[in-house]
Scaffold this active site. Sequence first.
Site, PDB file in Angstrom:
ATOM      1  N   TRP A  87       0.826  -1.223   0.000  1.00 20.93           N
ATOM      2  CA  TRP A  87       0.000   0.000   0.000  1.00 20.93           C
ATOM      3  C   TRP A  87       0.849   1.258   0.000  1.00 20.93           C
ATOM      4  CZ3 TRP A  87      -2.251   2.105   5.127  1.00 20.93           C
ATOM      5  CH2 TRP A  87      -1.335   1.917   6.179  1.00 20.93           C
ATOM      6  N   ASP A  88       2.153   1.108   0.232  1.00 18.73           N
ATOM      7  CA  ASP A  88       3.069   2.235   0.195  1.00 18.73           C
ATOM      8  C   ASP A  88       2.851   3.095  -1.052  1.00 18.73           C
ATOM      9  OD1 ASP A  88       4.022   0.071   1.789  1.00 18.73           O
ATOM     10  OD2 ASP A  88       6.002   0.989   1.861  1.00 18.73           O
ATOM     11  N   GLU A 129       0.984  -2.907  12.838  1.00 18.52           N
ATOM     12  CA  GLU A 129       0.974  -4.379  12.758  1.00 18.52           C
ATOM     13  C   GLU A 129       1.382  -5.059  14.055  1.00 18.52           C
ATOM     14  OE1 GLU A 129       3.779  -4.422   9.603  1.00 18.52           O
ATOM     15  OE2 GLU A 129       2.273  -4.745   8.046  1.00 18.52           O
ATOM     16  N   LYS A 174       3.586   0.448  16.284  1.00 16.47           N
ATOM     17  CA  LYS A 174       4.665   0.469  15.307  1.00 16.47           C
ATOM     18  C   LYS A 174       4.676   1.778  14.534  1.00 16.47           C
ATOM     19  CE  LYS A 174       6.382  -2.070  11.258  1.00 16.47           C
ATOM     20  NZ  LYS A 174       6.001  -2.986  10.175  1.00 16.47           N
ATOM     21  N   GLN A 175       3.506   2.207  14.118  1.00 13.48           N
ATOM     22  CA  GLN A 175       3.442   3.343  13.204  1.00 13.48           C
ATOM     23  C   GLN A 175       2.084   4.019  13.324  1.00 13.48           C
ATOM     24  OE1 GLN A 175       3.629   0.235  10.058  1.00 13.48           O
ATOM     25  NE2 GLN A 175       2.611   1.762   8.824  1.00 13.48           N
TER      26      GLN A 175
END
Lengths: 699, 699
Positions: A294-295, A436, A549-550
Amino acid sequence: MDRVIRRTGWDKDSTTDNGNRFLTANGYMGIRGTLPEYGRNELAAINLAGLYHKVGNGWRESLNAPNPLYVLHRVDGVACTPGVMPYASHEQALDITRGLHTRSTVFDLCVLRDERFCSMDNPHLLCLRSELTGIRGAADTDARTDSDIWEIYGPHYNHVESGADKGVIWVLAQTDTGQQVAVARRGTLAEDAESRVYTCCAAIYTSLDCQNPLAAAIRALDDADYDILRRAHTAAWAALWQCAEVSIDGDPFAEEALNYSLYHLLSIAPRHAASLSVPARGLSGQTYKGAVFWDTEMFMLDFYLAVQPQAARACVRYRIDTLQGALDKAAEYGYRGAFYAWESQEGGFDACSDYNVTDVFTGRPVRTYFRDRQYHITAAVVYGLMKYTRWTKDMSLLLDGGYEVLAQSARFYLSLLWQKPGSRTYQILGAVGPDEYHEKVDNNAYTNEMARWTLLTAAEVLAEMKGSHPAAYAALEQKIGFERELPLYKRASARLKEKKPGKDGLIEQFDGYFALEDVSVDTVRGRLMDPREYWGGANGVAAHTRVIKQADVIAMLYMLRGRYAGKTTRANYDYYEPRTEHGSSLSACMYALAACMMERPDAAYPLFMKSAAADLAGGGKQWAGLVYIGGTHPAAAGGAYMTFLYGFLGLEIRQGLPVLHPRLPEGWKSASCKIQLGGFEYTLKAKADGSRTAIKAPL
Amino acid sequence: MDRVIRRTGWDKDSTTDNGNRFLTANGYMGIRGTLPEYGRNELAAINLAGLYHKVGNGWRESLNAPNPLYVLHRVDGVACTPGVMPYASHEQALDITRGLHTRSTVFDLCVLRDERFCSMDNPHLLCLRSELTGIRGAADTDARTDSDIWEIYGPHYNHVESGADKGVIWVLAQTDTGQQVAVARRGTLAEDAESRVYTCCAAIYTSLDCQNPLAAAIRALDDADYDILRRAHTAAWAALWQCAEVSIDGDPFAEEALNYSLYHLLSIAPRHAASLSVPARGLSGQTYKGAVFWDTEMFMLDFYLAVQPQAARACVRYRIDTLQGALDKAAEYGYRGAFYAWESQEGGFDACSDYNVTDVFTGRPVRTYFRDRQYHITAAVVYGLMKYTRWTKDMSLLLDGGYEVLAQSARFYLSLLWQKPGSRTYQILGAVGPDEYHEKVDNNAYTNEMARWTLLTAAEVLAEMKGSHPAAYAALEQKIGFERELPLYKRASARLKEKKPGKDGLIEQFDGYFALEDVSVDTVRGRLMDPREYWGGANGVAAHTRVIKQADVIAMLYMLRGRYAGKTTRANYDYYEPRTEHGSSLSACMYALAACMMERPDAAYPLFMKSAAADLAGGGKQWAGLVYIGGTHPAAAGGAYMTFLYGFLGLEIRQGLPVLHPRLPEGWKSASCKIQLGGFEYTLKAKADGSRTAIKAPL
């Protein structure tokens, strides 16, 4: 503009980082920034776009080509390479303006200078010139096509032939599934007592390109001349930079880092193809299987839309063309519609393994749920399609498969929903969100809201389609029978559980998140017993804490900006940012964008620089468990660009026109760039005093 | 009957096994079968029923009492214990007919014989006689109350007082939450040049028993006389065995093993209490926190119903009295109704930790889902309640809280259900079934069918209640408002997803089970890198294979026998048995029962013997990760009894009368036992020729 990235001195441990830092690429192939005399041990590679193969139980990954630009000089039998022959100075450099990789080493027994490029003019060509001068001793040169290549899950070629034909040396490498990679080169060596100049032009064709790639590769070298090819190459780069370059007056390092990021995005843009997307690690190797994530939709598409719309089109087209893979994947899991691949290879095949991480203590594969549960990937594909359509006003992709993607995506989310008997609320259970580290969570805010957005968008756009393109609508209805589902899209979007902001403005990332252990990122890091440990999964150090994580809630707030009040963004930014490891290169730029939305450019700045300099600085996380995840970070590069364009310049498109709302970081006197929009090129410029201009010119 | 279990010789490594094997208990306390001179290092313990305490971050566990029967003799300063003083012979024995633990050691410098019992006549009393004879040297004796006791997550007592009062030595141990354990003893030492006889009577009272346990303990020793207490004790055992003993003509080892199993069940039966159940490891220590599991309802209740109906009543009563704990637990997880504790302590508090296993490689706790997801526990409680009611025809427990348990249990299952919008099918997601190696599975066959059974049973029994006990019905409706839910129970039981037998008769254990790796138990075992590894959890060696811990589909087929065709049982037995690790002591007997249903007593026999001899043979799994799980296995004992009674004798109750359908294993000439049913005692006997008798006598 004349920008060169240099690293002087040599040490063995920098080889991997430099391989990424000095990458040269042209969308068709990427040549890692290793020295010409390097091979598999130094992770030398020529990575090919869109060609994948699997060996035994290894992961299916992109192919690397045999390397026709290998050259090693020796003097008195001693290899001219740092670490073997003593040297006085060593420099490796990348001219990002011209796309030239160079090295210059003053050895004790000679001086070695070489230059290499991956043609931006003809995607099949790659060239090298290597000059050995001041030779004090007996020199010899080993120039060849190195077939003993670096592969993560190889060897992929079960049959390698080679030969010579009218001054062209060729290698034809074949896989057991019939893929062919043909590599041809024409090298000349000019020598006298004190110097040797080796010049090589090479060509690569694969079975993706034509029936007979070997003949094509040989033919491509007819009349090949290094200097002529170099001129065409540098001219192509100049044309690219004409539109792509950004200027930041008052911050030369930021200007260099951002332009360096754009160099990478330009290098790997799929300009040569009608339907191809960009792998998560660009063309820097086989990391992440050379697969598309998806980047692309989230972080690269904006740059391509602004300056390389054909590349943006190829990326979006790729998703439309891989719809069948998404339909198959949904069916595999018992869903309907389109569940796009988490790690997409050709045809939309999902290369993501059920065991995508390796336990560092036992060496055992760990069951992960990236493939099964990252339901949000389908929304990202639709988001990308709509971003393309709304920016370009080009309806052709919608008409040529895009509407179908919309309908099948909404259908997918419909099939994901659960409800309690007697309740009107729909829920999405067991998801993995952008963060994730927390697996199989219920009602992940990001996933739910992006699903809702997809359902609503599909309902609206397909309703418009009925009026604007009735024949296409009827044909699509005939093909997939979606019309009776349109009311269900709306109902589902109305009923889907919302993680609402609390009194304090906080949105819980998923059901139960606020009940997890509340510890700092450093505390969690301190619990690692091995630096390569995976933080997530069932038992990772972060899994049962609030450390993420993000960007997750913050990603949602950015993606769906306008839906939430500014104070909601602020509350969640202040809450989640300190709890974010930024363990993904996709994280920092999301927070940077959110900080700009909050009018805090100075909070955004370090996150912007972290993204922009990701590959320039090198380092970063190289391991997830025992799996190597190094390579370039085009999503971070794209995220840095987005922060620059939407964050610092504050670009919005209003009625088809660019409007700036500048919020420049401290020290920036002015910032400018060009974008293509609505058939024109706009030169955008913002100054520290708040003034801004958008000068329109024909394309 | 005169049965004695003996082990001759000594080695240090058998200490733990012997501690379980030679346990003496009386429902109130259990004295581990260690030698009288043993202490905490040899896991000596007097485990108390129903009294729990937590220290710091340790697990909340049952209390062990200070040990008043500690005695160590020395000759010439050398301790009279194997491993220190050389010896010629050593024997440890348990007279299960009389409940007497004895040891006899011929040392180089003396002969030591001792006898110990835990009074079956008065649950507070415990006695020891220790005789040292043939002394060759200077002897001395250290007899005391050992307060330095073995505890897994201790120390639990923050205040220990001791004193003496009219020949009674007392210790009062207190926890920081006000629990008191009073231990009093009256010891006498008779000695001459060549012999010493130490005799000790002791009493234990706790704050569960009365306001002043210390006074009670001291008073209990008024006039205490070893021989008189011994006579009362053995008479009580004789009375128990009068009904409980089983006979197997032609298989003395099976007869011994099964009676030995019944010895354990009799020892730990909660006869002294109105409302108390049996921990999963009996009273053999703090393993599994001294908590009550479904083991009681599934495997122990049948024996108690047949021969100790008051103990059965106490166990069922315990669940009724802990309903509030189950209501609280359900609410904690966002459910309604009664979600019973997986590891039930007093008040129904669920002692099960979220991290119930320790990773052997890192020492880190592993998140498990026993507590959150073993939804089937509530069905087991209802199953036990109905088993009690149907066997005894005693409606008093239903009327005194049992109906409420039924309604709240059905309500719980109702609140668990999910459906897809537009689908009529209800599903139970993310469950852990009896096979704990596979976590968070959807539509576990056992869970779904037991939930369906609970819903249906509640609907039927509550409908009957309206007619038979209208006032109680009205009061219950007034209290919890269940009537409007009755139609929902029925609807849910009709709609709940059924894992139907396939063409081959196989029932899939849960959604997706048949897609897992199909490897043998031995292959999975071979993947262990440490023998203490937990096989289940997210990443255990069995988790992603079809290898299961224990009977799951087979447990369902047994529990709901009559609903499934014989060929279904056969197909699933043949499929699942080879894939079962039997990693739980609850497993073998389920398969044994199923084998008998299939008329295969010889297939059942080894599984029956494995269950019956679980504690006699010793060994077995001692670790789950780094957590000690040793102790006695009363569920295996009960399962062996069930196999004997329902399997080999083939008992069914028809119209209130016992009917046998014998299928005796090879070599058994006849088998007999007594059961209490409908106010009479029946002597059941089956012979190898198929003949059977049920002789009725007044109770």
